[in-house]
Design a protein around this motif. Structure first.
Motif, PDB file in Angstrom:
ATOM      1  N   LYS A  39      27.314 -23.177  12.380  1.00 49.92           N
ATOM      2  CA  LYS A  39      25.986 -23.442  12.779  1.00 49.92           C
ATOM      3  C   LYS A  39      25.978 -24.837  13.041  1.00 49.92           C
ATOM      4  O   LYS A  39      26.310 -25.865  12.421  1.00 49.92           O
ATOM      5  N   GLN A  40      24.728 -25.195  13.886  1.00 47.20           N
ATOM      6  CA  GLN A  40      24.318 -26.632  14.040  1.00 47.20           C
ATOM      7  C   GLN A  40      23.213 -27.066  13.446  1.00 47.20           C
ATOM      8  O   GLN A  40      22.252 -26.236  13.372  1.00 47.20           O
ATOM      9  N   GLY A  41      23.114 -27.998  12.637  1.00 44.18           N
ATOM     10  CA  GLY A  41      21.968 -28.496  11.932  1.00 44.18           C
ATOM     11  C   GLY A  41      21.798 -27.666  10.575  1.00 44.18           C
ATOM     12  O   GLY A  41      22.687 -26.873  10.019  1.00 44.18           O
ATOM     13  N   GLY A  42      20.697 -27.486   9.966  1.00 45.77           N
ATOM     14  CA  GLY A  42      20.635 -27.128   8.477  1.00 45.77           C
ATOM     15  C   GLY A  42      19.870 -25.830   8.608  1.00 45.77           C
ATOM     16  O   GLY A  42      19.610 -25.109   9.728  1.00 45.77           O
ATOM     17  N   ILE A  43      19.663 -25.125   7.597  1.00 43.71           N
ATOM     18  CA  ILE A  43      19.089 -23.667   7.242  1.00 43.71           C
ATOM     19  C   ILE A  43      17.598 -24.148   7.850  1.00 43.71           C
ATOM     20  O   ILE A  43      16.890 -25.146   7.374  1.00 43.71           O
ATOM     21  N   LYS A  44      17.164 -23.038   8.599  1.00 38.96           N
ATOM     22  CA  LYS A  44      15.543 -23.237   9.047  1.00 38.96           C
ATOM     23  C   LYS A  44      14.853 -22.288   8.365  1.00 38.96           C
ATOM     24  O   LYS A  44      15.127 -21.207   7.919  1.00 38.96           O
ATOM     25  N   PHE A  45      13.735 -22.673   7.898  1.00 42.58           N
ATOM     26  CA  PHE A  45      12.718 -21.881   7.384  1.00 42.58           C
ATOM     27  C   PHE A  45      11.493 -21.853   8.074  1.00 42.58           C
ATOM     28  O   PHE A  45      10.522 -23.005   8.131  1.00 42.58           O
ATOM     29  N   THR A  46      11.051 -20.986   8.760  1.00 44.93           N
ATOM     30  CA  THR A  46       9.658 -20.654   9.215  1.00 44.93           C
ATOM     31  C   THR A  46       8.737 -19.986   8.547  1.00 44.93           C
ATOM     32  O   THR A  46       8.826 -18.683   8.001  1.00 44.93           O
ATOM     33  N   ILE A  47       7.388 -20.593   8.108  1.00 46.99           N
ATOM     34  CA  ILE A  47       6.517 -20.063   7.350  1.00 46.99           C
ATOM     35  C   ILE A  47       5.297 -19.656   8.238  1.00 46.99           C
ATOM     36  O   ILE A  47       4.739 -20.295   9.002  1.00 46.99           O
ATOM     37  N   THR A  48       5.077 -18.227   8.091  1.00 49.54           N
ATOM     38  CA  THR A  48       3.993 -17.573   8.510  1.00 49.54           C
ATOM     39  C   THR A  48       3.191 -16.903   7.827  1.00 49.54           C
ATOM     40  O   THR A  48       3.405 -16.865   6.435  1.00 49.54           O
ATOM     41  N   GLY A  49       2.182 -16.316   8.112  1.00 49.03           N
ATOM     42  CA  GLY A  49       1.390 -15.233   7.184  1.00 49.03           C
ATOM     43  C   GLY A  49       0.143 -15.887   6.769  1.00 49.03           C
ATOM     44  O   GLY A  49      -0.770 -16.590   7.672  1.00 49.03           O
TER      45      GLY A  49
ATOM     46  N   LYS B 244      13.474 -11.835   6.539  1.00 44.13           N
ATOM     47  CA  LYS B 244      11.886 -12.427   6.174  1.00 44.13           C
ATOM     48  C   LYS B 244      11.716 -12.083   4.636  1.00 44.13           C
ATOM     49  O   LYS B 244      11.794 -10.796   4.205  1.00 44.13           O
ATOM     50  N   TRP B 245      11.139 -12.847   4.264  1.00 44.62           N
ATOM     51  CA  TRP B 245      10.941 -12.959   2.900  1.00 44.62           C
ATOM     52  C   TRP B 245       9.478 -13.286   2.641  1.00 44.62           C
ATOM     53  O   TRP B 245       8.895 -14.122   3.290  1.00 44.62           O
ATOM     54  N   VAL B 246       8.814 -12.764   1.497  1.00 41.80           N
ATOM     55  CA  VAL B 246       7.394 -12.934   1.144  1.00 41.80           C
ATOM     56  C   VAL B 246       7.250 -13.167  -0.192  1.00 41.80           C
ATOM     57  O   VAL B 246       7.999 -12.840  -1.233  1.00 41.80           O
ATOM     58  N   THR B 247       5.940 -13.863  -0.450  1.00 39.38           N
ATOM     59  CA  THR B 247       5.435 -13.896  -1.927  1.00 39.38           C
ATOM     60  C   THR B 247       3.862 -14.090  -1.956  1.00 39.38           C
ATOM     61  O   THR B 247       3.392 -14.624  -0.867  1.00 39.38           O
ATOM     62  N   ASP B 248       3.480 -13.632  -2.947  1.00 43.56           N
ATOM     63  CA  ASP B 248       1.729 -13.834  -2.790  1.00 43.56           C
ATOM     64  C   ASP B 248       1.523 -14.964  -3.714  1.00 43.56           C
ATOM     65  O   ASP B 248       0.109 -15.193  -3.963  1.00 43.56           O
ATOM     66  N   GLN B 249       2.415 -15.790  -4.194  1.00 49.70           N
ATOM     67  CA  GLN B 249       2.250 -16.941  -4.999  1.00 49.70           C
ATOM     68  C   GLN B 249       1.527 -18.020  -3.985  1.00 49.70           C
ATOM     69  O   GLN B 249       1.834 -18.012  -2.842  1.00 49.70           O
ATOM     70  N   LYS B 250       0.747 -18.671  -4.626  1.00 49.40           N
ATOM     71  CA  LYS B 250      -0.017 -19.892  -3.720  1.00 49.40           C
ATOM     72  C   LYS B 250       1.118 -20.827  -3.636  1.00 49.40           C
ATOM     73  O   LYS B 250       1.580 -21.656  -4.357  1.00 49.40           O
ATOM     74  N   MET B 251       1.197 -21.131  -1.983  1.00 48.12           N
ATOM     75  CA  MET B 251       2.480 -22.192  -1.819  1.00 48.12           C
ATOM     76  C   MET B 251       1.572 -23.238  -0.839  1.00 48.12           C
ATOM     77  O   MET B 251       2.137 -24.342  -0.856  1.00 48.12           O
ATOM     78  N   VAL B 252       0.307 -23.079  -0.585  1.00 46.88           N
ATOM     79  CA  VAL B 252      -0.372 -23.905   0.299  1.00 46.88           C
ATOM     80  C   VAL B 252      -0.833 -25.183  -0.461  1.00 46.88           C
ATOM     81  O   VAL B 252      -0.874 -25.139  -1.881  1.00 46.88           O
ATOM     82  N   GLY B 253      -0.612 -26.337  -0.026  1.00 46.06           N
ATOM     83  CA  GLY B 253      -0.795 -27.606  -0.540  1.00 46.06           C
ATOM     84  C   GLY B 253       0.484 -28.215  -1.558  1.00 46.06           C
ATOM     85  O   GLY B 253      -0.039 -29.047  -2.035  1.00 46.06           O
ATOM     86  N   GLU B 254       1.362 -27.345  -1.608  1.00 45.25           N
ATOM     87  CA  GLU B 254       2.559 -27.839  -2.478  1.00 45.25           C
ATOM     88  C   GLU B 254       3.652 -28.198  -1.424  1.00 45.25           C
ATOM     89  O   GLU B 254       3.942 -28.012  -0.305  1.00 45.25           O
ATOM     90  N   LYS B 255       4.365 -29.385  -2.072  1.00 41.36           N
ATOM     91  CA  LYS B 255       5.618 -29.711  -1.449  1.00 41.36           C
ATOM     92  C   LYS B 255       6.466 -28.803  -1.805  1.00 41.36           C
ATOM     93  O   LYS B 255       6.971 -28.516  -2.932  1.00 41.36           O
ATOM     94  N   LEU B 256       7.268 -28.086  -0.733  1.00 43.16           N
ATOM     95  CA  LEU B 256       8.084 -26.886  -1.074  1.00 43.16           C
ATOM     96  C   LEU B 256       9.660 -27.327  -1.046  1.00 43.16           C
ATOM     97  O   LEU B 256      10.210 -28.229  -0.285  1.00 43.16           O
TER      98      LEU B 256
ATOM     99  N   ASN C 114       2.502 -15.043   1.946  1.00 34.77           N
ATOM    100  CA  ASN C 114       3.555 -16.178   2.923  1.00 34.77           C
ATOM    101  C   ASN C 114       4.604 -15.455   3.188  1.00 34.77           C
ATOM    102  O   ASN C 114       5.375 -14.586   2.269  1.00 34.77           O
ATOM    103  N   GLN C 115       4.835 -15.280   4.319  1.00 36.88           N
ATOM    104  CA  GLN C 115       6.210 -14.940   4.947  1.00 36.88           C
ATOM    105  C   GLN C 115       7.186 -16.344   5.380  1.00 36.88           C
ATOM    106  O   GLN C 115       6.745 -17.105   5.816  1.00 36.88           O
ATOM    107  N   VAL C 116       8.293 -15.941   5.022  1.00 43.63           N
ATOM    108  CA  VAL C 116       9.396 -17.242   5.161  1.00 43.63           C
ATOM    109  C   VAL C 116      10.551 -16.453   5.795  1.00 43.63           C
ATOM    110  O   VAL C 116      11.140 -15.576   5.472  1.00 43.63           O
ATOM    111  N   LEU C 117      10.827 -16.683   7.213  1.00 44.22           N
ATOM    112  CA  LEU C 117      11.973 -16.484   7.981  1.00 44.22           C
ATOM    113  C   LEU C 117      13.024 -17.471   7.839  1.00 44.22           C
ATOM    114  O   LEU C 117      12.808 -18.650   8.031  1.00 44.22           O
ATOM    115  N   VAL C 118      14.325 -16.909   7.319  1.00 44.65           N
ATOM    116  CA  VAL C 118      15.449 -17.832   6.838  1.00 44.65           C
ATOM    117  C   VAL C 118      16.409 -17.520   7.890  1.00 44.65           C
ATOM    118  O   VAL C 118      16.820 -16.477   8.105  1.00 44.65           O
ATOM    119  N   TRP C 119      16.637 -18.655   8.679  1.00 42.64           N
ATOM    120  CA  TRP C 119      17.542 -18.446   9.942  1.00 42.64           C
ATOM    121  C   TRP C 119      18.683 -19.567   9.927  1.00 42.64           C
ATOM    122  O   TRP C 119      18.653 -20.655   9.476  1.00 42.64           O
TER     123      TRP C 119
END
Length: 285
Positions: A188-198, A239-251, A203-208
């Motif tokens: 692969k070129q570049g790093g692991i990608k994390f797309t956050i939706t939901g 696609k990975w999910v969690t209902d824990q509060k991620m908003v406002g956090e440096k992840l 919170n949904q995170v697509l890891v690609w």
């Protein structure tokens, strides 16, 4: 004084080799700690201890069959959660795996080398190997037998290859052809990608774009304030999910693949992130 010092030094040198390996490793655990919010994981000194695992290695050759299916860049990644296989770097060299290989979505992102064999009428002459990424699922067809249309029925190991790529190894007229395949490391070129939706409550995170083994078996996330290390659950595919509060956090994300290796991407998501954004972390080498 000098003889006493030399005596102590000599004793220390004799004792050090007898200490457990983890003592040597832990002696360095505070080296390379982060000093700023913009730090990244590649700035950290990683000490290789007994838990270090070798890079993902090419697997043995196995027998299977292959067919092809119609679609486009927006549909070839459906069962794995990939939105557009071309934009996400997989290209059209992709395949849908039968359930025997798909493993309930865990195989998404794994890479394979495929050769057309035992079919001189339809295998391309002097054909080179086809390298594909698993991006979809070929479901069973219980209305047809496994040797007559139900090509992806259990326990068959089968590759339903994206039509543009199938022609690299065989003629379309073949319909189905015997192949040899083996797992290979993903490049692969570049790093692991994390797309956050939901939304803030789901919170949904697509890891690609995962190198090495390619197939992710677990994902954890950590914030810089209230969010402790939290395992995400597989929704489907990658696609990975969690209902824990991620908003406002440096992840920070930690990804583990099927070969047992893990990669931690420290502080890659700023605390003002928005849903729909994609962030790049540390990949496997």
């Amino acid at each position: 004084m000098a003889p006493v010092f030399h005596g102590l030094l000599g004793s220390l040198l004799l004792v050090l080799p007898l200490l457990p390996h983890y003592v040597h490793a832990n002696a360095w655990k505070n080296v390379g700690k982060y000093t700023g919010a913009g730090s990244r994981s590649h700035d950290k000194l990683h000490v290789v201890g007994r838990s270090h695992r070798p890079r993902f290695a090419t697997g043995p050759w196995k027998h299977a069959h292959a067919t092809f299916y119609e679609g486009g860049s927006g549909t070839f990644g459906g069962a794995c959660g990939y939105e557009d296989v071309v934009k996400e770097g997989y290209g059209l060299d992709t395949a849908a795996l039968s359930n025997a290989l798909f493993n309930n979505g865990q195989a998404c992102g794994s890479c394979y080398e495929i050769k057309c064999v035992d079919n001189p009428q339809w295998c391309k002459p002097r054909q080179e190997s086809l390298f594909v990424t698993a991006t979809n699922n070929c479901p069973p067809n219980n209305q047809q037998s496994a040797d007559n249309g139900g090509w992806c029925n259990p326990p068959r190991e089968h590759f339903d290859i994206a039509k543009p790529s199938f022609s690299k190894i065989a003629e379309y007229k073949a319909g189905i052809t015997p192949v040899m395949y083996r797992r290979v490391p993903c490049q692969k070129q570049g790093g692991i990608k994390f797309t956050i939706t939901g939304n803030p409550y789901f919170n949904q995170v697509l890891v690609w774009n995962v190198a090495g083994a390619g197939d992710v078996t677990s994902v954890k996330v950590k914030g810089h304030r209230n969010l402790k290390w939290t395992p995400l659950k597989r929704l489907w595919g990658q696609k990975w999910v969690t209902d824990q509060k991620m908003v406002g956090e440096k992840l920070t994300f930690r990804v583990r693949t099927s070969d047992g290796r893990s990669s931690t991407s420290w502080h890659i998501v700023p605390n003002d992130w928005q849903f729909g954004q994609t962030f790049q972390g540390k990949n496997f080498v």
